[in-house]
Design a protein around this motif. Structure first.
Motif, PDB file in Angstrom:
ATOM      1  N   HIS A  32       0.805  -1.227   0.000  1.00 12.84           N
ATOM      2  CA  HIS A  32       0.000   0.000   0.000  1.00 12.84           C
ATOM      3  C   HIS A  32       0.841   1.282   0.000  1.00 12.84           C
ATOM      4  O   HIS A  32       0.276   2.375   0.033  1.00 12.84           O
ATOM      5  N   THR A  33       2.174   1.139  -0.020  1.00 13.63           N
ATOM      6  CA  THR A  33       3.112   2.279   0.023  1.00 13.63           C
ATOM      7  C   THR A  33       2.731   3.298   1.101  1.00 13.63           C
ATOM      8  O   THR A  33       2.667   4.496   0.871  1.00 13.63           O
ATOM      9  N   THR A  34       2.460   2.771   2.303  1.00 19.73           N
ATOM     10  CA  THR A  34       2.037   3.646   3.408  1.00 19.73           C
ATOM     11  C   THR A  34       3.196   4.488   3.928  1.00 19.73           C
ATOM     12  O   THR A  34       4.339   4.032   3.986  1.00 19.73           O
ATOM     13  N   LEU A  35       2.882   5.709   4.330  1.00 21.10           N
ATOM     14  CA  LEU A  35       3.831   6.550   5.051  1.00 21.10           C
ATOM     15  C   LEU A  35       3.795   6.156   6.532  1.00 21.10           C
ATOM     16  O   LEU A  35       2.862   5.485   6.975  1.00 21.10           O
ATOM     17  N   PRO A  36       4.800   6.560   7.337  1.00 20.91           N
ATOM     18  CA  PRO A  36       4.941   6.024   8.698  1.00 20.91           C
ATOM     19  C   PRO A  36       3.699   6.023   9.584  1.00 20.91           C
ATOM     20  O   PRO A  36       3.404   5.013  10.225  1.00 20.91           O
ATOM     21  N   VAL A  37       2.942   7.113   9.638  1.00 22.62           N
ATOM     22  CA  VAL A  37       1.795   7.122  10.568  1.00 22.62           C
ATOM     23  C   VAL A  37       0.699   6.160  10.091  1.00 22.62           C
ATOM     24  O   VAL A  37       0.028   5.511  10.898  1.00 22.62           O
ATOM     25  N   ALA A  38       0.567   6.012   8.763  1.00 21.55           N
ATOM     26  CA  ALA A  38      -0.400   5.042   8.221  1.00 21.55           C
ATOM     27  C   ALA A  38       0.092   3.615   8.454  1.00 21.55           C
ATOM     28  O   ALA A  38      -0.694   2.712   8.757  1.00 21.55           O
TER      29      ALA A  38
END
Length: 292
Positions: A32-38
């Motif tokens: 999902h190529t999430t950024l850190p908080v996600a």
């Protein structure tokens, strides 16, 4: 390897489960190529769903954890099978927020505080069991503990953590659920509460402890802990072309004919694993013929 450990105290008063989920959380991050908080929010939800799913006895059973807090992440969803294998997604994976004053990822602000945590248990019956509680803070662990107390009347301590490395990969992930069994007195409650406080935050515990079993022994240090089972768990999606075909057929003849006219075929992307299922015009026509 990610693992789930189920345990009970020798006095029969406390049951516990813990998971290490670094690999499956990293897999979800990559999909999902999430950024850190996600990554942190989704990782916590995946760990929680895994522990709840593994508690099911029905082989066809599943647990869905849905968090709608009104925050910038949108819906956070995690689904577990009866073994504890999980899949999930976060609606807005590229949300980026400033760190909290204590330097930690602000999962509560990203998830939001105004909304609900909903648990859907599909036990193979006609109707699934659905329980929902108002979010307390959006940090997920305390919200889940509130769900167990309110919806299932089980006093529960829950800790969930995801440690994101400097390169945004997942360094550690997991958590535990500790639940009092009927007959547990004030002395048992005091010992559990003391152990939870002494163990500290989940991320620190995950860094210090080499395994979920060690995590439980640390938190329940005032008890003799018996390990009942240890199971491997993974990120597992059940999407297949056959399932997608069934979903298309369920849309009905008119909808399929409209797709054929306007697009000459269709592409459906699985929200859990991002696999793209493509259907040509000829394949759509074949499905339409099946509908008679």
């Amino acid at each position: 390897m990610d693992t789930l450990v189920r345990a009970i105290t020798s006095d029969g008063m406390v049951q516990a489960v813990a998971v290490s989920t670094r690999e499956l959380t990293e897999r979800a991050r990559q999909i999902h190529t999430t950024l850190p908080v996600a990554t942190a929010a989704l990782g916590r939800a995946l760990a929680a769903a895994s522990m709840m799913g593994n508690a099911l006895k029905d082989r066809a059973g599943s647990v869905t954890l849905q968090i709608k807090g009104g925050g910038p992440l949108g819906t956070v969803l995690a689904v577990s099978d009866h073994l504890g294998n999980v899949r999930g997604y976060v609606q807005q994976p590229h949300v980026d927020l400033p760190l909290r004053p204590d330097g930690k990822l602000d999962v509560g602000a990203a998830v939001g505080h105004e909304g609900t945590l909903t648990v859907i248990k599909d036990l193979g019956m006609k109707e699934p069991y659905v329980g929902s509680v108002a979010l307390l803070g959006g940090e997920i662990a305390e919200d889940l503990a509130a769900y167990f107390v309110e919806s299932e009347q089980i006093p529960t301590a829950c800790a969930l953590g995801v440690l994101v490395d400097r390169d945004q990969s997942v360094k550690a992930a997991g958590g535990y659920l500790i639940q009092l069994l009927p007959g547990a007195g004030e002395d048992v409650i005091t010992k559990v509460e003391g152990g939870v406080l002494a163990a500290g935050a989940a991320t620190g515990l995950l860094e210090r402890c080499g395994s979920p079993a060690e995590m439980l022994r640390t938190v329940l240090s005032d008890f003799e802990v018996e390990i009942l089972e240890t199971d491997p768990i993974e990120y597992r999606c059940y999407c297949s072309r056959e399932r997608v075909e069934r979903a298309l057929i369920s849309l009905g003849r008119e909808e399929l004919e409209s797709m054929l006219r306007e697009q000459g075929g269709c592409e459906l992307t699985c929200q859990f694993c991002d696999t793209v299922h493509r259907f040509s015009g000829e394949e759509l026509e074949k499905l339409i013929r099946q509908l008679g």
